[in-house]
Design an enzyme around this catalytic site. Sequence first.
Site, short mmCIF file in Angstrom:
data_model
loop_
_atom_site.label_atom_id
_atom_site.label_comp_id
_atom_site.label_asym_id
_atom_site.label_seq_id
_atom_site.Cartn_x
_atom_site.Cartn_y
_atom_site.Cartn_z
CG HIS A 49 -0.38 0.03 2.65
ND1 HIS A 49 -0.31 -1.09 3.45
CD2 HIS A 49 0.30 0.91 3.21
CE1 HIS A 49 0.46 -0.49 4.51
NE2 HIS A 49 0.74 0.67 4.43
P1 TYD Z 1 -2.29 -3.83 7.42
O1 TYD Z 1 -2.31 -2.49 6.93
O2 TYD Z 1 -2.78 -4.71 6.37
O3 TYD Z 1 -1.00 -4.51 7.70
P2 TYD Z 1 0.37 -4.40 6.73
O4 TYD Z 1 0.26 -3.37 5.84
O5 TYD Z 1 1.39 -4.17 7.42
O6 TYD Z 1 0.36 -5.92 5.95
O7 TYD Z 1 -2.94 -3.85 8.98
C1 TYD Z 1 -3.39 -5.41 9.19
C2 TYD Z 1 -4.54 -4.96 10.17
O8 TYD Z 1 -4.24 -4.23 11.28
C3 TYD Z 1 -5.77 -4.36 9.52
O9 TYD Z 1 -6.86 -5.09 10.02
C4 TYD Z 1 -5.71 -2.93 9.88
C5 TYD Z 1 -5.16 -3.19 11.19
N1 TYD Z 1 -4.23 -1.92 11.84
C6 TYD Z 1 -4.73 -1.30 13.05
O10 TYD Z 1 -5.51 -1.53 13.52
N2 TYD Z 1 -3.92 -0.22 13.39
C7 TYD Z 1 -2.79 0.02 12.85
O11 TYD Z 1 -2.03 1.18 13.32
C8 TYD Z 1 -2.27 -0.79 11.73
C9 TYD Z 1 -1.27 -0.48 11.05
C10 TYD Z 1 -3.22 -1.88 11.40
#
Ligand code: TYD
Length: 134
Positions: A49
């Site tokens: 992302h």
């Molecule tokens: P995601 O952004 O998909 O993680 P990555 O980009 O590292 O693969 O986040 C995974 C899950 O965690 C998603 O359900 C959103 C949640 N999340 C939060 O609640 N707070 C946060 O600060 C972050 C980064 C993710």
Amino acid sequence: MEIKKFSFEIHGDKQGELVSLEEMKNIPFPIRRVYYIYRTEAGVVRGKHAHKSLEQVLICIHGSCRLKLDNGRGETEVLLLDRPNEGIYIANDMWREMFDFSPDAVLMVLASEYYDESDYIRNYQDFLNYVRKE
Ligand code: TYD
């Protein structure tokens, strides 16, 4: 592509090592949020992302992983994060992917804003369109 790397001072002594992170000092933004990624399964690619408005510093405080940055303008770079005193600064308009996590890897992220799903660009084509409009 210019990537800002921070090498944090290590306050090492006979007891071991210590690194200190302070907002507006060695971290160039107010730290509103800290999160960390660990026990990542083999073969997993995280991230995938970009953000519209967020500053982050990524530090692999234990183990190692790789970070791929893509500015959407034809430039990409893959970095190995394997030092607990090294930080990579990422601001807006940068597609990021994290992969090759060692089983013991702990990737810590300092962020300038609270979690906000509306700040994410999760589709790569949307990211390219977003960058080209700027
Ligand atoms: P995601 O952004 O998909 O993680 P990555 O980009 O590292 O693969 O986040 C995974 C899950 O965690 C998603 O359900 C959103 C949640 N999340 C939060 O609640 N707070 C946060 O600060 C972050 C980064 C993710």
